[in-house]
Design an enzyme around this catalytic site. Structure first.
Site, PDB file in Angstrom:
ATOM      1  N   SER A  75      15.203 -17.046  -3.140  1.00  0.00           N
ATOM      2  CA  SER A  75      16.468 -16.550  -3.705  1.00  0.00           C
ATOM      3  C   SER A  75      16.232 -15.741  -4.970  1.00  0.00           C
ATOM      4  O   SER A  75      15.640 -16.225  -5.931  1.00  0.00           O
ATOM      5  CB  SER A  75      17.380 -17.717  -4.100  1.00  0.00           C
ATOM      6  N   HIS A 110      19.542 -12.905  -0.106  1.00  0.00           N
ATOM      7  CA  HIS A 110      18.416 -12.820   0.830  1.00  0.00           C
ATOM      8  C   HIS A 110      18.678 -11.641   1.755  1.00  0.00           C
ATOM      9  O   HIS A 110      19.709 -11.579   2.403  1.00  0.00           O
ATOM     10  CB  HIS A 110      18.327 -14.090   1.686  1.00  0.00           C
ATOM     11  N   HIS A 114      16.685 -20.988   6.305  1.00  0.00           N
ATOM     12  CA  HIS A 114      16.777 -22.369   5.824  1.00  0.00           C
ATOM     13  C   HIS A 114      17.366 -23.251   6.931  1.00  0.00           C
ATOM     14  O   HIS A 114      18.204 -22.794   7.704  1.00  0.00           O
ATOM     15  CB  HIS A 114      17.702 -22.458   4.602  1.00  0.00           C
ATOM     16  N   TYR A 166      19.444 -25.571   6.455  1.00  0.00           N
ATOM     17  CA  TYR A 166      20.871 -25.801   6.191  1.00  0.00           C
ATOM     18  C   TYR A 166      21.766 -24.705   6.747  1.00  0.00           C
ATOM     19  O   TYR A 166      22.989 -24.870   6.834  1.00  0.00           O
ATOM     20  CB  TYR A 166      21.145 -26.019   4.691  1.00  0.00           C
ATOM     21  N   GLU A 167      21.172 -23.572   7.106  1.00  0.00           N
ATOM     22  CA  GLU A 167      21.986 -22.509   7.705  1.00  0.00           C
ATOM     23  C   GLU A 167      22.353 -22.845   9.154  1.00  0.00           C
ATOM     24  O   GLU A 167      23.157 -22.130   9.759  1.00  0.00           O
ATOM     25  CB  GLU A 167      21.221 -21.172   7.675  1.00  0.00           C
ATOM     26  N   ALA A 201      13.436 -20.580  -5.616  1.00  0.00           N
ATOM     27  CA  ALA A 201      14.195 -20.973  -6.800  1.00  0.00           C
ATOM     28  C   ALA A 201      14.386 -22.478  -6.667  1.00  0.00           C
ATOM     29  O   ALA A 201      14.665 -22.973  -5.572  1.00  0.00           O
ATOM     30  CB  ALA A 201      15.540 -20.260  -6.829  1.00  0.00           C
ATOM     31  N   MET A 223      15.489 -26.462  -1.473  1.00  0.00           N
ATOM     32  CA  MET A 223      15.929 -26.624  -0.078  1.00  0.00           C
ATOM     33  C   MET A 223      15.107 -25.783   0.896  1.00  0.00           C
ATOM     34  O   MET A 223      15.588 -25.444   1.979  1.00  0.00           O
ATOM     35  CB  MET A 223      17.400 -26.223   0.043  1.00  0.00           C
ATOM     36  N   SER A 224      13.888 -25.442   0.508  1.00  0.00           N
ATOM     37  CA  SER A 224      13.074 -24.593   1.397  1.00  0.00           C
ATOM     38  C   SER A 224      11.624 -25.035   1.329  1.00  0.00           C
ATOM     39  O   SER A 224      11.342 -26.181   1.008  1.00  0.00           O
ATOM     40  CB  SER A 224      13.200 -23.132   0.945  1.00  0.00           C
ATOM     41  N   ASN A 271      17.460 -23.615 -12.803  1.00  0.00           N
ATOM     42  CA  ASN A 271      18.486 -24.440 -13.471  1.00  0.00           C
ATOM     43  C   ASN A 271      17.892 -25.826 -13.659  1.00  0.00           C
ATOM     44  O   ASN A 271      16.946 -26.187 -12.969  1.00  0.00           O
ATOM     45  CB  ASN A 271      19.737 -24.547 -12.568  1.00  0.00           C
ATOM     46  N   HIS A 311      25.251 -21.492  -7.549  1.00  0.00           N
ATOM     47  CA  HIS A 311      24.316 -20.493  -7.007  1.00  0.00           C
ATOM     48  C   HIS A 311      24.270 -19.265  -7.927  1.00  0.00           C
ATOM     49  O   HIS A 311      23.235 -18.614  -8.037  1.00  0.00           O
ATOM     50  CB  HIS A 311      24.730 -20.107  -5.579  1.00  0.00           C
TER      51      HIS A 311
HETATM   52  N1  HPA Z   1      18.665 -28.246  -6.251  1.00  0.00           N
HETATM   53  C1  HPA Z   1      18.293 -27.867  -5.021  1.00  0.00           C
HETATM   54  N2  HPA Z   1      17.952 -26.634  -4.716  1.00  0.00           N
HETATM   55  C2  HPA Z   1      17.970 -25.715  -5.707  1.00  0.00           C
HETATM   56  C3  HPA Z   1      18.347 -26.052  -7.019  1.00  0.00           C
HETATM   57  C4  HPA Z   1      18.710 -27.387  -7.301  1.00  0.00           C
HETATM   58  O1  HPA Z   1      19.056 -27.764  -8.441  1.00  0.00           O
HETATM   59  N3  HPA Z   1      18.262 -24.903  -7.756  1.00  0.00           N
HETATM   60  C5  HPA Z   1      17.838 -23.928  -6.903  1.00  0.00           C
HETATM   61  N4  HPA Z   1      17.663 -24.415  -5.667  1.00  0.00           N
END
Ligand code: HPA
Length: 269
Positions: free
Chosen positions: A27, A58, A80, A82-83, A110, A208-209, A232, A244
């Site tokens: 991302s 993306h 991903h 989750y998609e 990310a 998540m990847s 973050n 996001h």
């Molecule tokens: N959690 C999960 N996936 C993420 C995060 C997070 O805080 N930041 C970027 N991708």
């Protein structure tokens, strides 16, 4: 196997040189592909058996060409779980990369900072991962031509490439963290209780990847370098909700450092 070969044939027809380095761009980090020279760009939609990517930020294309004198293939956008894709679709591009000549991949993402000494904008070398997706892309019949039934994961993230990255970072004056990436399914961000759990389990970043792609890469004996951009602090650390937008804003800010690190590593590979 034939699906991989069909995708390989389609891509190779457009190329004059084999890429040996693969880049999976997370991302907000897809900009790296814009720096590839003499680029052949192939939309995922065109490649046999590839799936479409749906996340904002993306792009969904392979960019193949020269970066720092090396022939590379970059995934500008990844799939991903989750998609709603099945895991086979998520890892398919990695198998195709191997088929077209890739021996090393740099996987980027990310991620949320779980380690409280981290700060948003940090870059973290992934030393290892926790597969908390409770899925494994290798479930099912094993294709022996790709790799072993029970692949070793004791050095999923290459020590050699981490060492090289540290050297490059030192010469560029870039500070690097190094830690364990906890891979979860998403798409909801974690709860504060889940983040406390991840910390107890030894996680330093969360995302998540990456985990399925790395498992499949190691199955095929591809050498892996993993880099998280801490976009973050994970849930519950700061008194603010996650979004996001924040992820994209932070990756935008560290883009320059990220780009020079990865390019420096590729140059030295
Ligand atoms: N959690 C999960 N996936 C993420 C995060 C997070 O805080 N930041 C970027 N991708």
């Amino acid at each position: 196997m034939s699906k991989i070969l069909e995708a390989k044939a389609f891509i190779e027809e457009k190329l004059t040189e084999k890429p040996t380095i693969g880049l999976v761009l997370g991302s907000g980090l897809g900009v790296l592909a814009d720096e590839i020279e003499e680029a052949t760009v192939i939309s995922y939609n065109e490649i046999p058996h590839f799936t479409k990517s749906t996340v904002v930020g993306h792009k969904g294309q392979l960019v193949i060409g020269k970066l720092k004198g090396k022939q590379v293939v970059a995934m500008q956008g990844r799939f991903h779980y989750y998609e709603g894709h099945d895991l086979e679709a998520v890892v398919f591009p990695i198998r195709v990369m191997k088929a077209i000549g890739v021996e090393t991949i740099i996987v980027t993402n990310a991620a949320g900072g779980v380690n409280e000494s981290y700060k948003p904008g940090d870059l973290m070398l992934i030393s290892d991962h926790l597969n908390l997706t409770y899925r494994n892309p290798l479930i099912g019949g094993n294709d022996e031509s790709l790799g072993a039934r029970f692949p070793d994961m004791s050095e999923a993230y290459s020590k050699r490439l981490r060492g090289l990255s540290k050297e490059v970072a030192a010469t560029l004056g870039i500070q690097l963290q190094e830690g364990v990436y906890a891979g979860l399914l998403g798409p909801s961000y974690e709860t504060p209780a889940e983040i406390r759990m991840l910390r107890i389990l030894g996680g330093d970043s969360v995302g998540m990847s990456t985990v399925p792609e790395v498992i499949v890469a190691r199955h095929m004996n591809i050498e892996v370098l993993g880099i998280s951009c801490i976009s973050n602090m994970a849930a519950g650390i700061l008194d603010q909700p996650l979004s996001h937008d924040e992820v994209m804003e932070t990756t935008e800010k560290v883009k320059a450092e990220f780009l020079s690190l990865v390019k420096g590593v590729i140059e030295k590979m």
